[in-house]
Design a protein around this motif. Structure first.
Motif, PDB file in Angstrom:
ATOM      1  N   GLY A   1      40.933  42.681  37.847  1.00  0.00           N
ATOM      2  CA  GLY A   1      42.379  43.009  37.550  1.00  0.00           C
ATOM      3  C   GLY A   1      42.444  42.420  38.876  1.00  0.00           C
ATOM      4  O   GLY A   1      43.302  41.265  38.528  1.00  0.00           O
ATOM      5  N   VAL A   2      41.756  41.795  39.665  1.00  0.00           N
ATOM      6  CA  VAL A   2      41.616  40.184  40.561  1.00  0.00           C
ATOM      7  C   VAL A   2      41.965  38.956  39.865  1.00  0.00           C
ATOM      8  O   VAL A   2      43.112  38.326  39.832  1.00  0.00           O
ATOM      9  CB  VAL A   2      41.086  39.945  41.876  1.00  0.00           C
ATOM     10  N   LEU A   3      40.883  38.826  39.481  1.00  0.00           N
ATOM     11  CA  LEU A   3      41.061  37.610  38.439  1.00  0.00           C
ATOM     12  C   LEU A   3      41.863  37.890  37.365  1.00  0.00           C
ATOM     13  O   LEU A   3      42.989  36.887  37.151  1.00  0.00           O
ATOM     14  CB  LEU A   3      39.720  37.639  37.406  1.00  0.00           C
ATOM     15  N   LEU A   4      41.987  38.497  36.881  1.00  0.00           N
ATOM     16  CA  LEU A   4      43.243  38.383  35.582  1.00  0.00           C
ATOM     17  C   LEU A   4      44.376  38.995  36.270  1.00  0.00           C
ATOM     18  O   LEU A   4      45.558  38.228  35.726  1.00  0.00           O
ATOM     19  CB  LEU A   4      43.166  39.759  34.239  1.00  0.00           C
ATOM     20  N   GLY A   5      44.734  39.456  37.805  1.00  0.00           N
ATOM     21  CA  GLY A   5      46.205  39.466  37.640  1.00  0.00           C
ATOM     22  C   GLY A   5      46.623  37.731  38.616  1.00  0.00           C
ATOM     23  O   GLY A   5      47.506  37.952  38.849  1.00  0.00           O
ATOM     24  N   THR A   6      45.667  37.399  38.528  1.00  0.00           N
ATOM     25  CA  THR A   6      46.106  36.112  39.630  1.00  0.00           C
ATOM     26  C   THR A   6      46.255  35.305  38.375  1.00  0.00           C
ATOM     27  O   THR A   6      47.522  34.420  38.909  1.00  0.00           O
ATOM     28  CB  THR A   6      44.776  35.321  40.119  1.00  0.00           C
ATOM     29  N   ALA A   7      45.643  34.582  37.355  1.00  0.00           N
ATOM     30  CA  ALA A   7      45.828  34.390  36.192  1.00  0.00           C
ATOM     31  C   ALA A   7      47.390  35.150  35.688  1.00  0.00           C
ATOM     32  O   ALA A   7      48.134  33.827  35.460  1.00  0.00           O
ATOM     33  CB  ALA A   7      45.054  34.298  35.518  1.00  0.00           C
ATOM     34  N   VAL A   8      47.900  36.289  35.686  1.00  0.00           N
ATOM     35  CA  VAL A   8      48.681  36.636  35.261  1.00  0.00           C
ATOM     36  C   VAL A   8      50.284  35.463  35.933  1.00  0.00           C
ATOM     37  O   VAL A   8      51.395  35.292  35.143  1.00  0.00           O
ATOM     38  CB  VAL A   8      48.769  37.807  34.472  1.00  0.00           C
ATOM     39  N   GLY A   9      50.066  35.427  37.471  1.00  0.00           N
ATOM     40  CA  GLY A   9      51.379  36.129  38.848  1.00  0.00           C
ATOM     41  C   GLY A   9      51.414  33.750  38.598  1.00  0.00           C
ATOM     42  O   GLY A   9      52.071  34.065  38.680  1.00  0.00           O
ATOM     43  N   ASP A  10      50.687  33.447  38.361  1.00  0.00           N
ATOM     44  CA  ASP A  10      49.667  32.136  38.139  1.00  0.00           C
ATOM     45  C   ASP A  10      51.301  31.454  36.813  1.00  0.00           C
ATOM     46  O   ASP A  10      51.882  30.854  37.173  1.00  0.00           O
ATOM     47  CB  ASP A  10      48.652  31.298  38.090  1.00  0.00           C
ATOM     48  N   ALA A  11      50.393  32.029  35.529  1.00  0.00           N
ATOM     49  CA  ALA A  11      51.156  31.574  34.692  1.00  0.00           C
ATOM     50  C   ALA A  11      52.963  32.511  34.517  1.00  0.00           C
ATOM     51  O   ALA A  11      53.158  31.040  33.597  1.00  0.00           O
ATOM     52  CB  ALA A  11      50.340  32.246  33.228  1.00  0.00           C
ATOM     53  N   LEU A  12      52.888  33.509  34.546  1.00  0.00           N
ATOM     54  CA  LEU A  12      54.099  33.323  34.453  1.00  0.00           C
ATOM     55  C   LEU A  12      54.688  32.857  35.893  1.00  0.00           C
ATOM     56  O   LEU A  12      56.312  33.003  35.699  1.00  0.00           O
ATOM     57  CB  LEU A  12      54.134  35.400  35.501  1.00  0.00           C
ATOM     58  N   GLY A  13      55.066  32.083  37.011  1.00  0.00           N
ATOM     59  CA  GLY A  13      55.079  31.558  37.924  1.00  0.00           C
ATOM     60  C   GLY A  13      55.506  30.023  37.772  1.00  0.00           C
ATOM     61  O   GLY A  13      56.997  29.675  38.137  1.00  0.00           O
TER      62      GLY A  13
ATOM     63  N   PRO B   1      53.071  35.902  53.853  1.00  0.00           N
ATOM     64  CA  PRO B   1      53.565  36.806  54.431  1.00  0.00           C
ATOM     65  C   PRO B   1      54.351  37.411  52.902  1.00  0.00           C
ATOM     66  O   PRO B   1      54.951  38.293  53.518  1.00  0.00           O
ATOM     67  CB  PRO B   1      54.250  36.213  55.423  1.00  0.00           C
ATOM     68  N   VAL B   2      55.413  36.669  52.815  1.00  0.00           N
ATOM     69  CA  VAL B   2      55.989  36.846  51.530  1.00  0.00           C
ATOM     70  C   VAL B   2      55.320  37.342  50.639  1.00  0.00           C
ATOM     71  O   VAL B   2      55.963  38.469  49.949  1.00  0.00           O
ATOM     72  CB  VAL B   2      56.970  35.341  50.708  1.00  0.00           C
ATOM     73  N   ALA B   3      53.665  36.943  50.408  1.00  0.00           N
ATOM     74  CA  ALA B   3      53.289  37.639  49.182  1.00  0.00           C
ATOM     75  C   ALA B   3      52.689  38.799  49.544  1.00  0.00           C
ATOM     76  O   ALA B   3      52.843  40.390  49.055  1.00  0.00           O
ATOM     77  CB  ALA B   3      52.003  36.474  48.883  1.00  0.00           C
ATOM     78  N   LEU B   4      52.800  39.144  51.144  1.00  0.00           N
ATOM     79  CA  LEU B   4      52.020  40.503  51.841  1.00  0.00           C
ATOM     80  C   LEU B   4      53.444  41.144  51.482  1.00  0.00           C
ATOM     81  O   LEU B   4      53.243  42.638  51.173  1.00  0.00           O
ATOM     82  CB  LEU B   4      51.509  39.998  52.944  1.00  0.00           C
ATOM     83  N   TYR B   5      54.655  40.925  51.434  1.00  0.00           N
ATOM     84  CA  TYR B   5      55.358  42.478  51.533  1.00  0.00           C
ATOM     85  C   TYR B   5      55.805  42.337  50.540  1.00  0.00           C
ATOM     86  O   TYR B   5      56.156  43.726  49.481  1.00  0.00           O
ATOM     87  CB  TYR B   5      56.658  40.859  51.830  1.00  0.00           C
ATOM     88  N   ALA B   6      55.579  41.891  49.781  1.00  0.00           N
ATOM     89  CA  ALA B   6      56.207  41.997  47.911  1.00  0.00           C
ATOM     90  C   ALA B   6      54.852  43.091  47.341  1.00  0.00           C
ATOM     91  O   ALA B   6      55.284  43.783  46.725  1.00  0.00           O
ATOM     92  CB  ALA B   6      56.272  41.064  46.876  1.00  0.00           C
TER      93      ALA B   6
ATOM     94  N   ILE C   1      49.261  34.800  43.859  1.00  0.00           N
ATOM     95  CA  ILE C   1      48.814  35.858  45.413  1.00  0.00           C
ATOM     96  C   ILE C   1      48.819  37.416  45.297  1.00  0.00           C
ATOM     97  O   ILE C   1      48.485  38.945  44.933  1.00  0.00           O
ATOM     98  CB  ILE C   1      48.925  35.215  46.597  1.00  0.00           C
ATOM     99  N   VAL C   2      49.785  37.248  44.937  1.00  0.00           N
ATOM    100  CA  VAL C   2      50.545  39.445  45.245  1.00  0.00           C
ATOM    101  C   VAL C   2      49.754  39.248  43.377  1.00  0.00           C
ATOM    102  O   VAL C   2      49.415  40.518  43.104  1.00  0.00           O
ATOM    103  CB  VAL C   2      52.243  38.886  44.264  1.00  0.00           C
ATOM    104  N   GLY C   3      49.726  39.148  42.737  1.00  0.00           N
ATOM    105  CA  GLY C   3      49.380  39.400  41.459  1.00  0.00           C
ATOM    106  C   GLY C   3      47.674  39.740  41.545  1.00  0.00           C
ATOM    107  O   GLY C   3      46.783  40.686  41.011  1.00  0.00           O
ATOM    108  N   GLY C   4      47.051  39.084  42.169  1.00  0.00           N
ATOM    109  CA  GLY C   4      46.043  39.463  42.860  1.00  0.00           C
ATOM    110  C   GLY C   4      45.500  39.986  43.860  1.00  0.00           C
ATOM    111  O   GLY C   4      44.619  41.318  43.815  1.00  0.00           O
ATOM    112  N   ILE C   5      46.294  40.457  44.403  1.00  0.00           N
ATOM    113  CA  ILE C   5      46.035  41.367  45.541  1.00  0.00           C
ATOM    114  C   ILE C   5      46.629  42.991  44.520  1.00  0.00           C
ATOM    115  O   ILE C   5      46.138  43.802  44.810  1.00  0.00           O
ATOM    116  CB  ILE C   5      47.128  41.352  47.127  1.00  0.00           C
TER     117      ILE C   5
END
Ligand SMILES: [Mg+2]
Length: 371
Positions: free
Chosen positions: A18-30, A248-253, A281-285
């Motif tokens: 979830g961390v690896l793919l979540g990072t990849a997905v959030g990165d690619a979408l952004g 801080p913004v990523a943590l808040y999201a 970062i949000v995708g990873g967390i």
């Protein structure tokens, strides 16, 4: 339910994936919206956050690449931060030779220093950019139950490129949040309790960070949106790459939607600015909390990547999970996972062409809403 930690619900391997793919997905979408104000991004791409880099598919940038390099180095040196740093420094040296399209200025200068003979403990430059934070989540999930190892691996990873303590504190906060998410159910994440724990964990917080944590606490108590929190930090035109803005913004999201990957990532990307990194970062967390199985399937299937493909990242998770168990069982080393590196250069040349195409696209209408 053999093999499933009783208190957390999601299996360990699924959280690491979830961390690896979540990072990849959030990165690619952004990525397609990187550097745009929220208003301009909305005019070009619409309100809906979806893969939009190339024919409805997404590709990843340095955030995911560095996360994968850290994961490989964690396999190479799981319990020795010094050897981990040496391994990561070599991977970063060769990463830069692959002509990556996006590289932060601080990171580029530090890797140049590595190439001229500096070691990983002296190559860092004085920068408080978000480079170390964008690769920190995987350290957090792997060392989730060992705070001192987490701290020393984050320090080792950070110092290779950044010496400013703000960069290290921000990276530690990302790892800490990932570990927090990885060791409880999503419905057990209480924002006010997390923030109290974070304040204690970052024992040397400076005045600026303490102030930001106070602003977070006030906003969390009122239950307001991440957009309102970002406005309070003055980030109405997009989230900057300054570590004390990005993190801080990523943590808040994440704290706004700990159990809803889609909502957390969508909200942070809609804020504009450094959207590939905030998304990553949000995708990873969030990925640590909900597991790979909690990430929208279409978002994972929409990744168009090689040699760091979805299957390759799943292989990484397969190796990391037995190497970093969280149930007190002894680690089982299965060794490093090689990457088909000859594919990197042609992939990066194509990626550069696509990214340049997006750069030209931004010169065209619809205008309005600034850059
Ligand atoms: Mg990036």
């Amino acid at each position: 339910m053999r093999g499933m930690p009783p208190s957390t619900g999601v299996v360990r391997r699924d959280r690491i994936a979830g961390v690896l793919l979540g990072t990849a997905v959030g990165d690619a979408l952004g990525l397609p919206r990187e550097g745009l104000s929220p208003q301009r991004a909305q005019r070009i791409f619409g309100d809906d956050v979806r893969h939009a880099l190339v024919h409805g598919r997404g590709m990843v940038s340095d955030d995911t690449e560095h996360t994968c390099l850290v994961a490989q180095s964690l396999l190479a040196a799981p319990d020795d931060a010094t050897r981990f740093a040496e391994s990561l420094a070599w991977k970063l040296r060769f990463w830069l030779l692959g002509l990556p399209a996006g590289v932060g200025l601080g990171t580029a200068r530090a890797i140049a220093k590595l190439w001229v003979g500096f070691g990983p403990s002296s190559s860092g430059v004085c920068s408080a950019g978000n480079g170390p934070a964008m690769r920190a989540a995987v350290v957090g999930v792997c060392h989730a139950t060992d705070r001192s190892a987490m701290r020393s691996f984050i320090r080792a990873s950070t110092r290779i490129t950044h010496t400013d303590e703000r960069a290290e504190r921000a990276a530690f906060l990302v790892a800490f949040a990932t570990a927090y998410a990885a060791t409880r159910r999503a419905d057990e994440v209480v924002p006010a309790m997390f923030l109290r724990a974070a304040r204690t964990a970052v024992w040397d917080a400076d005045e600026e960070l303490s102030g930001i944590l106070t602003v977070m606490e006030e906003h969390v108590a009122r239950g307001v949106s991440v957009q309102e929190f970002a406005s309070a930090l003055g980030l109405t035109r997009g989230v900057s790459g300054y570590a004390y803005h990005t993190v801080p913004v990523a943590l808040y999201a994440w704290l706004s939607h700990p159990g809803d990957f889609r909502a957390a990532v969508t909200d942070v990307i809609r804020l504009g600015g450094d959207t590939d990194t905030t998304g990553a970062i949000v995708g990873g967390i969030c990925g640590a909390g909900v597991g790979a199985s909690g990430i929208p399937r279409a978002w994972i299937d929409g990744l168009w990547e090689w040699p760091r493909s979805v299957a390759w990242m799943n292989d990484l998770a397969d190796r990391l999970a037995p190497q970093f168990p969280d149930d007190g069982s002894p680690p089982v080393s299965v060794g490093e996972l090689p990457l088909a590196w000859p594919l990197v250069l042609p992939r990066n040349v194509m990626f550069l062409a696509i990214v340049l195409g997006h750069g030209f696209r931004r010169l065209l209408p619809p205008y309005g809403g600034g850059t």
